[in-house]
Scaffold this motif. Sequence first.
Motif, PDB file in Angstrom:
ATOM      1  N   LEU A  63       0.828  -1.212   0.000  1.00 43.23           N
ATOM      2  CA  LEU A  63       0.000   0.000   0.000  1.00 43.23           C
ATOM      3  C   LEU A  63       0.858   1.256   0.000  1.00 43.23           C
ATOM      4  O   LEU A  63       0.485   2.271  -0.597  1.00 43.23           O
ATOM      5  N   ARG A  64       2.003   1.181   0.654  1.00 43.14           N
ATOM      6  CA  ARG A  64       2.904   2.351   0.626  1.00 43.14           C
ATOM      7  C   ARG A  64       3.447   2.563  -0.781  1.00 43.14           C
ATOM      8  O   ARG A  64       3.601   3.699  -1.227  1.00 43.14           O
ATOM      9  N   GLN A  65       3.745   1.448  -1.467  1.00 42.74           N
ATOM     10  CA  GLN A  65       4.210   1.589  -2.867  1.00 42.74           C
ATOM     11  C   GLN A  65       3.118   2.218  -3.731  1.00 42.74           C
ATOM     12  O   GLN A  65       3.400   3.026  -4.599  1.00 42.74           O
ATOM     13  N   TYR A  66       1.899   1.829  -3.478  1.00 42.74           N
ATOM     14  CA  TYR A  66       0.764   2.398  -4.224  1.00 42.74           C
ATOM     15  C   TYR A  66       0.465   3.842  -3.804  1.00 42.74           C
ATOM     16  O   TYR A  66      -0.261   4.549  -4.506  1.00 42.74           O
ATOM     17  N   GLY A  67       0.953   4.229  -2.628  1.00 41.68           N
ATOM     18  CA  GLY A  67       0.646   5.567  -2.107  1.00 41.68           C
ATOM     19  C   GLY A  67      -0.756   5.671  -1.530  1.00 41.68           C
ATOM     20  O   GLY A  67      -1.313   6.771  -1.415  1.00 41.68           O
ATOM     21  N   THR A  68      -1.347   4.534  -1.146  1.00 40.61           N
ATOM     22  CA  THR A  68      -2.728   4.548  -0.649  1.00 40.61           C
ATOM     23  C   THR A  68      -2.836   4.133   0.818  1.00 40.61           C
ATOM     24  O   THR A  68      -3.940   3.963   1.330  1.00 40.61           O
ATOM     25  N   PHE A  69      -1.689   3.960   1.472  1.00 45.99           N
ATOM     26  CA  PHE A  69      -1.713   3.412   2.832  1.00 45.99           C
ATOM     27  C   PHE A  69      -2.545   4.285   3.780  1.00 45.99           C
ATOM     28  O   PHE A  69      -3.470   3.805   4.432  1.00 45.99           O
ATOM     29  N   HIS A  70      -2.216   5.562   3.842  1.00 46.83           N
ATOM     30  CA  HIS A  70      -2.893   6.445   4.806  1.00 46.83           C
ATOM     31  C   HIS A  70      -4.397   6.508   4.516  1.00 46.83           C
ATOM     32  O   HIS A  70      -5.218   6.384   5.437  1.00 46.83           O
ATOM     33  N   ALA A  71      -4.741   6.684   3.251  1.00 49.18           N
ATOM     34  CA  ALA A  71      -6.168   6.822   2.907  1.00 49.18           C
ATOM     35  C   ALA A  71      -6.942   5.549   3.239  1.00 49.18           C
ATOM     36  O   ALA A  71      -8.081   5.607   3.740  1.00 49.18           O
ATOM     37  N   LEU A  72      -6.318   4.393   3.001  1.00 49.33           N
ATOM     38  CA  LEU A  72      -7.026   3.145   3.292  1.00 49.33           C
ATOM     39  C   LEU A  72      -7.164   2.912   4.789  1.00 49.33           C
ATOM     40  O   LEU A  72      -8.203   2.442   5.257  1.00 49.33           O
ATOM     41  N   VAL A  73      -6.124   3.250   5.549  1.00 50.37           N
ATOM     42  CA  VAL A  73      -6.240   3.079   7.006  1.00 50.37           C
ATOM     43  C   VAL A  73      -7.304   4.031   7.548  1.00 50.37           C
ATOM     44  O   VAL A  73      -8.079   3.666   8.439  1.00 50.37           O
ATOM     45  N   GLU A  74      -7.382   5.219   6.994  1.00 52.90           N
ATOM     46  CA  GLU A  74      -8.427   6.152   7.446  1.00 52.90           C
ATOM     47  C   GLU A  74      -9.821   5.594   7.133  1.00 52.90           C
ATOM     48  O   GLU A  74     -10.723   5.644   7.982  1.00 52.90           O
ATOM     49  N   SER A  75     -10.004   5.054   5.938  1.00 48.29           N
ATOM     50  CA  SER A  75     -11.297   4.448   5.602  1.00 48.29           C
ATOM     51  C   SER A  75     -11.602   3.279   6.529  1.00 48.29           C
ATOM     52  O   SER A  75     -12.731   3.102   6.995  1.00 48.29           O
ATOM     53  N   PHE A  76     -10.581   2.480   6.779  1.00 45.82           N
ATOM     54  CA  PHE A  76     -10.728   1.335   7.695  1.00 45.82           C
ATOM     55  C   PHE A  76     -11.187   1.833   9.075  1.00 45.82           C
ATOM     56  O   PHE A  76     -12.144   1.303   9.660  1.00 45.82           O
ATOM     57  N   TYR A  77     -10.523   2.861   9.588  1.00 49.14           N
ATOM     58  CA  TYR A  77     -10.889   3.416  10.902  1.00 49.14           C
ATOM     59  C   TYR A  77     -12.340   3.900  10.895  1.00 49.14           C
ATOM     60  O   TYR A  77     -13.083   3.672  11.859  1.00 49.14           O
TER      61      TYR A  77
END
Lengths: 177, 302
Positions: A63-77
Amino acid sequence: MTALAEYQRHLRDLLKNRTISAPDDPHLQAVARSPELRLLRDIAVWWRELAVNGQCTWTTRLLRQYGTFHALVESFYCEVKVSPYMERAGEQFLDWLGNHEDPLIASLAQFERAVSRVRQGDPGEYCIAWDRNPDDLFACLKSGSPLLPPDPDWRYLVYISRQIPDLVRCDRISLRS
Amino acid sequence: MKLTDTIADQGTGRDTPLRSSRPALATTYECGDPLLLQRIAPLVDYLEISPDSISRSTPEGVRLDEEMMAELTGLGGEARFLVHGVGLSIASAGGFSQDYIRLLDDVFARLPVVWHSEHLAYTMVDDEPLGTMLPPPRTREALDMLCERIAFLQRRYPVPFLLEHIVRFLPEYPGEYSEAEFLNALTRRTGCGLVLDIYNLECDQENLGFDVEKFLGELDLAAVTELHLAGGVHYQGYRVDVHTQRSRESTIALAASVLERAPRVRAVTFEFLKEAIPRLGHDAICGELQHLREVLLYDRAG
């Protein structure tokens, strides 16, 4: 429902970004407008990132390679009742991503979750389909090099079970008739 | 091991005698770092533990982590613990955490606990964890609910119970009490004690313009049993209660000022996050403890 219970539900929904229409209450409107609401959410998400990073190493790298880690964790939260326990939060994150529309994210999340289950003593066997060679993927994630594209000619089936030496076996199946 | 002091029989609140000697020194220990434990144990009188941090989620439910418990029980009979919770969620309208109560039961059965405390906050709504702490509105409804729950805890556990005010970020609910009035009403009605977190006060002062001196002037300081000290960082322009640093001199000075006025403080606790240990380092943590003992914990009666 008491006034206190109703108030706390409103705040939860604001914090988790679930409120669709603006609340009538002037205080809740002030909370909804406040930059501190975003601050609190960011801090909560930061802690969930720490949990996910520690428990879901490979999925995090992807996800970090994709650049989506933060946004996905926020959605998860915001969407999931995330456990305060790091190990459980990591499992929940992998379960949540197991149905992701990106097949690589879904495969990797399912793989990490299955390995975790089997390591904890789960007697079952899991089979996860990949659109590319998982060995190459893990090498890219480890080195941080660009990901290779899907392999159009082959499907990779990874089996995870306590009955398999080293827990994991991969079979390659040709897609050419 | 210095985890023994003269405070084995101490109580909290108005029934206890005024402090006649220096308060004890305590610090956080979240397990998993035996070298740190080896170094801090001789420097403190109590270890502060959090049931939330020494437990894990299992398929059978939340349980104390046996490896961590072995570390704590391995300290021997002289060790004494201050239990400081995060997960009780005492201010949740829908009910507090039964998981946390089960953990607390187990901790009390296995470790010598001097007192226990919890944040005056809710961390879940309808069993959904929020991932943060929010303060209850200061209303009569919340006050009555909290008093019932404090009474439950006081009946269940044979040691004093303390509440800690938390840092506030969101706009204030237009409640019926000031911060100090609400805490005074809680302690007066239940006899519970207070943890005064000095760093939290500084956060509120910096972020909200909170008048700390006015608050301290209104607060019944005789109910304060424990002080918390910590250091944190700025995040997005706010001072946040993430315990990752040594205490600033301003924090220590404010603590000293409170100690002069709060006659029943029994312990001063330096708090830090486990995640901050690699950056802080063992030397800095030990240095902080030695410094706090030197500058804060001399015998004020002498």
